[in-house]
Design an enzyme around this catalytic site. Structure first.
Site, short mmCIF file in Angstrom:
data_model
loop_
_atom_site.label_atom_id
_atom_site.label_comp_id
_atom_site.label_asym_id
_atom_site.label_seq_id
_atom_site.Cartn_x
_atom_site.Cartn_y
_atom_site.Cartn_z
N ASN A 1 0.87 -1.18 0.00
CA ASN A 1 0.00 0.00 0.00
C ASN A 1 0.91 1.22 0.00
OD1 ASN A 1 -1.76 2.08 0.48
ND2 ASN A 1 -2.24 1.49 2.60
N LYS B 1 0.15 4.27 -0.28
CA LYS B 1 -0.46 5.49 0.27
C LYS B 1 -0.24 6.64 -0.73
CE LYS B 1 0.15 3.47 4.76
NZ LYS B 1 0.35 3.61 6.19
N HIS C 1 -9.26 1.86 5.40
CA HIS C 1 -7.94 2.02 6.03
C HIS C 1 -8.06 2.99 7.21
CE1 HIS C 1 -3.75 2.98 6.70
NE2 HIS C 1 -3.46 1.88 6.04
N GLU D 1 -6.26 5.31 8.21
CA GLU D 1 -5.97 6.72 7.91
C GLU D 1 -7.20 7.41 7.34
OE1 GLU D 1 -2.52 5.89 5.55
OE2 GLU D 1 -1.42 5.37 7.37
N GLU E 1 -4.66 -4.12 11.19
CA GLU E 1 -3.60 -3.13 11.29
C GLU E 1 -3.78 -2.32 12.56
OE1 GLU E 1 -1.95 -2.18 7.07
OE2 GLU E 1 -3.59 -0.82 7.48
N GLY F 1 3.37 2.91 10.58
CA GLY F 1 4.33 3.97 10.32
C GLY F 1 5.15 4.39 11.54
P1 13P Z 1 3.48 0.87 7.51
O1 13P Z 1 3.93 -0.44 6.94
O2 13P Z 1 4.18 2.06 6.93
O3 13P Z 1 3.51 0.84 9.02
O4 13P Z 1 1.95 1.05 7.09
C1 13P Z 1 1.05 0.02 7.30
C2 13P Z 1 -0.20 0.34 6.58
O5 13P Z 1 -0.94 1.22 6.97
C3 13P Z 1 -0.50 -0.43 5.36
O6 13P Z 1 -1.79 -0.20 4.95
#
Ligand code: 13P
Length: 264
Positions: free
Chosen positions: A15, A17, A105, A107, A177, A183
């Protein structure tokens, strides 16, 4: 739940982003493809999820070079078309041969007000358009500390799958997640991740069917890196990874995708 003896093929998803423009997207997938081989694709499924602007370019590349890499999107609207400025419909994605769509997600839930109800509508719309949703769920650090993590995640799973047929649930992907692991460089321990993924599968067996729960793939996401992938993937209820930062660089992502090579 009992190990399925490897019947569920792991799905390793990148992903990206809001990273990589369409030209960078092409370079990354070209490099990734040179690092993967038939042996890789025999044992894992691989998907890449660029921003919308990269989808058409990657579709062209994947089809021209016959790459066994699945195209994925990061989001979509639930309506087929209409006055929804800035949105993209599932049918538009399906037309680009998108296979997987990330839905809900954290976010988007956190910063863009996406609710369980919206996530449920998107799950159904993605399925109706013939694609596979990767439905994201996960708790915050506060919820974990309060001992509410399982309730939170099970509530999201229940709401997200409302009205989805057992057969459709079996074909889906759920990504666990934990928000605090995204992150941050802080990964859930393999035991904690397994515990939650098992709880999700047990819930699905209860709300859908045993068959659906056995077939459903559950990914872990949150600071997945080349050196922690094998241990996470070794857990019986973890069937792949949804990788953010670790998927941006093709060398790193290739190592993550080929976690079995490092654990042989
Ligand atoms: P990271 O691998 O950067 O922690 O992000 C995970 C994520 O949100 C994948 O959708």
């Amino acid at each position: 739940m009992a190990d399925n003896g490897g019947a569920r093929k792991p799905l390793m998803s990148g992903n990206w982003k809001m990273n990589h423009n369409h030209l960078q997207a092409i370079q990354v997938v070209q490099k990734l493809a040179t690092r993967l081989n038939d042996k890789t694709y025999d044992v894992v499924d691989v998907s890449v999820h660029p921003p919308f602007t990269g989808l058409r370019s990657l579709q062209t590349l994947i089809e021209a070079d016959k790459l066994p890499i699945a195209l994925g999107a990061q989001n979509c609207h639930w309506e087929e078309s209409g006055a929804y400025t800035g949105e993209v419909s599932p049918q538009m994605l399906a037309k680009l041969n998108v296979v997987y769509v990330v839905v809900g997600h954290s976010e988007r839930r956190q910063h863009l007000g996406e609710t369980d109800e919206m996530v449920n509508k998107k799950v159904k719309a993605v399925l109706a358009a013939g694609m596979t949703p990767i439905m994201c769920v996960g708790e915050s650090m506060e919820e974990r500390q309060e001992g509410d993590a399982q309730d939170k995640v099970q509530g999201q799973v229940r709401a997200g799958l409302e009205g989805v047929s057992d057969e459709q649930v079996g074909g889906m992907v759920i990504a666990y997640e934990p928000i605090w692991a995204i992150g941050t460089g802080e990964t859930a321990t393999a035991d904690d991740a397994q515990e939650m993924c098992e709880a999700i599968r047990v819930l699905v067996a209860d709300t859908s069917s045993d068959d659906a729960a056995e077939a459903l793939r559950i990914q872990y996401g949150g600071s997945v890196k080349p050196d922690n992938t094998a241990e996470l993937m070794d857990q019986p209820d973890i069937d792949g990874a949804l990788v953010g930062g670790g998927s941006l660089d093709p060398d790193d992502f290739a190592k993550i995708v080929q976690f079995q090579a490092s654990s042989d």
